[in-house]
Enzyme design. Structure first.
Site, PDB file in Angstrom:
ATOM      1  N   ASP A  51      -0.962  13.249  -5.291  1.00 59.56           N
ATOM      2  CA  ASP A  51      -1.047  11.794  -5.452  1.00 59.56           C
ATOM      3  C   ASP A  51      -2.171  11.173  -4.633  1.00 59.56           C
ATOM      4  O   ASP A  51      -2.370   9.957  -4.689  1.00 59.56           O
ATOM      5  CB  ASP A  51       0.299  11.160  -5.051  1.00 59.56           C
ATOM      6  N   SER A  69       0.241   3.533  -8.427  1.00 58.07           N
ATOM      7  CA  SER A  69       0.658   4.555  -9.389  1.00 58.07           C
ATOM      8  C   SER A  69       1.872   4.051 -10.146  1.00 58.07           C
ATOM      9  O   SER A  69       2.807   3.499  -9.552  1.00 58.07           O
ATOM     10  CB  SER A  69       1.007   5.852  -8.667  1.00 58.07           C
ATOM     11  N   GLN A  85      -1.292  11.163 -14.441  1.00 59.74           N
ATOM     12  CA  GLN A  85      -0.781   9.947 -13.819  1.00 59.74           C
ATOM     13  C   GLN A  85      -1.438   8.735 -14.463  1.00 59.74           C
ATOM     14  O   GLN A  85      -2.633   8.741 -14.749  1.00 59.74           O
ATOM     15  CB  GLN A  85      -1.069   9.936 -12.312  1.00 59.74           C
TER      16      GLN A  85
END
Length: 324
Positions: A241, A265, A315
């Site tokens: 991430d 996100s 993502q």
């Protein structure tokens, strides 16, 4: 409850929500006065405590959060912890191969997180688990993960990109940001549990170099990790991430300190293909096929230094910039 998997002890490091916050808004390893060993801190975050006797259809675990200047939970942290909670309820012979999660609310890094795991299915070869991460009685993340018994079958993979500089030839984040007297810069430089080295010019302060929707970094944990494959898989989810949305920022000339920019996100998907160790160098190759409607999609491939594709990631992120 299922038998818990063994918990590894933390080694000594070898070196100095509804959204998930991205690097422009958070740090991944805490404030400078609370973390002296980033690898041990990471292992502590992944060492969840079971909550016995809870009156619920979920199996409950509790975890802490890393303190951060923004006081918001890093998305990679809650992903990794949710995955560990699910792993605790699955037979040790079944390894996670995929995870799909949605960030629902911003998490408060000053409060503990409760993880509720629901057993969705246990078949002959596959198991499925749903994990909700809760704060203040409401979910901040909802995730489903799938696990599989080892099996044989056909194999192929996308090749690792050629001509990539070695990580030893690239500057560390400490080299780039260590001289800045700012809490976020200090946290990125010294307190993250991962050493991140950009192939192209990093986007910490400016956006220079290629304006293509691509990004790539070498990464590995700062210190050695225990020989527990589940810890390495969860830690890889944590690190996945960090920089993925940079492939969306590059073609638009944006850096993480763009005035007025808001990045978060929205969801995160990950697939583990082959065994992985996060305390060895991994090449994280990222690209963005599309951005529209204040959202961008990013995809990533993670290779070990031997050229094996160990994981894939996708993502979608919200990226809002001030209007003229």
């Amino acid at each position: 409850m299922a038998e818990h998997r063994p918990r590894a002890t933390a080694p000594r490091a070898a070196g100095p929500s509804g959204t998930s916050e991205s690097p422009g808004e958070e740090t991944a390893a805490g404030s400078s006065d609370s973390v002296t060993d980033p690898t041990a801190a990471l292992l502590g975050l992944l060492d969840l405590s079971p909550a016995e006797g809870a009156q619920t259809d979920e199996e409950i675990f509790v975890g802490t959060s890393a303190r951060q200047p923004s006081r918001r939970v890093f998305g990679g942290q809650v992903l990794a912890q949710s995955l560990i909670a699910a792993m605790r309820t699955v037979e040790p012979t079944r390894d996670v191969h995929s995870m799909h999660g949605y960030f629902l609310r911003a998490g408060d890094a000053d409060k503990p997180i409760t993880f509720g795991v629901q057993r969705l299915r246990d078949g002959r070869s596959f198991s499925a688990r749903r994990t909700h991460a809760y704060q203040n009685g409401v979910p901040i993340l909802s995730m489903i993960a799938s696990f599989q018994e080892p099996d044989d079958g056909v194999e192929h993979q996308d090749p690792m990109p050629a001509g990539v500089p070695d990580p030893e030839d690239l500057p560390t984040t400490a080299d780039l940001l260590g001289g800045f007297d700012h809490p976020v810069a200090r946290a990125w430089a010294y307190e993250r549990p991962f050493d991140i080295r950009h192939i192209d010019a990093p986007l910490y302060l400016t956006n220079e170099g290629s304006k293509e929707p691509r990004n790539a970094v070498w990464m590995r944990s700062l210190g050695p990790m225990p020989d527990d494959p589940d810890l390495h898989r969860a830690a890889l989810a944590y690190a996945s991430d960090y920089t993925l949305l940079e492939s969306i920022l590059r073609p638009h000339g944006l850096s993480w300190i763009q005035p007025g920019m808001s990045v978060a996100s929205l969801d995160h998907a990950m697939w583990w293909h082959r065994p992985v160790r996060v305390d060895e160098w991994l090449l994280y190759v990222q690209s963005s096929p599309s951005a529209s409607g204040a959202r961008g999609l990013a995809a990533g491939r993670i290779y070990n230094r031997g050229g094996e594709l160990v994981a894939s990631v996708a993502q979608e992120g919200m990226i809002r910039i001030p209007r003229d």
